[in-house]
Motif scaffolding. Sequence first.
Motif: not given
Length: 366
Positions: A118, A122-127, A301
């Motif tokens: 964060q 990052a604006e997502r929590q998974s990849v 992320l």
Amino acid sequence: MYKLTRFQYPRDRSVGDSQVLTTEINVAAIELIDAGGRIGLGFAQSLFSVLPDSAEIERIFLEQAWPGLEGKLPSALALAVRRPRGGNVRRMTLPFEEAIQQAVWDLLAQQQGVPLWQMLGAERQSVPAYASGLDFHLSDHAFSELFGNAAEQGYRGFKIKVGHPELERDLHRLNLLRQAVGPERPVMIDPNEAWNAQQAIDALAIFERAGHRIFWVEDPVPRDDIDGLKMIRRLGVTRVNAGEYLDLSGKRRLLEQRACDMLNVHAQVGDVMRAGWLASEHNVEVTLGNSFLEIGVNMALALPGVRWLEYSFQNFDHLVEETFPIRDGMIFGSDRPGHGLRLSAGAEQACRAIAAAGAATAVTAA
């Protein structure tokens, strides 16, 4: 303050590629402790040689690393831009550099009270994660079992090691992989610089005629063969993923010469973010290669357009309290402040148990 902990124990399988083989884990955990008692954690891994004893590790750390850390703010260490000069342009005797970056950025994010991914934006929590076997020295049975299990666990792609002197063996492994995982998900190959450009082109043509569509070829030729990489890329037979063995300056040259479709980065947090910004300027995709216990998920992320993180099934998990969750082929960042990993209180005991079990097995086999 700081604390150093040495770990040595046998791997649960042979790990290697067309150039190297390792059967033992040698790691030093570095914990940097601030005035508030927060602990930044990093791992220094020696892949091909045994680390010295704990006293010698501490002597080298005190002499070569600690003078540049003592009394400094984590933010100053993480964000400073310096020009190395003269005799300062050298590696430390032990591989502390990456571990120090991990620990410093971990501490900085903890001081801000947020997960590292964060803090990096990052604006997502998974990849998506792809399964990487590090499988060159495995038997056919162990190879098929590893990737079959990975397919059952839902990994989104599969990367195998190639570059055998007998190309038929590489083709055989691709056939085994298809039998183990099916034809639906992407397949990547990594010769680890075993080929020249023409050998790479010939191999890819043979694989394609046999029905194997390769999603990317990683480091097919020596790292400084820019012309060879460009030759492979111009033919368009597959994507070229390169840069793993290059420093930041080398990665910049690779991008400027348009010699790769994907830039491979690892786990030195600041360097990875800088490389990601450079790749974004050149509109080149970034892939996150192996990082110790997948610390690199934080950068994966945060960097725009990263579609893949490498996961290679190494027996490190007992070293930390909790690993990064992986579900349905997606790896998730931690909700903890910092990069998300904390050294396990029972890590040393677990390593001793693994080493003792390995010794007992060796005696029984003898």
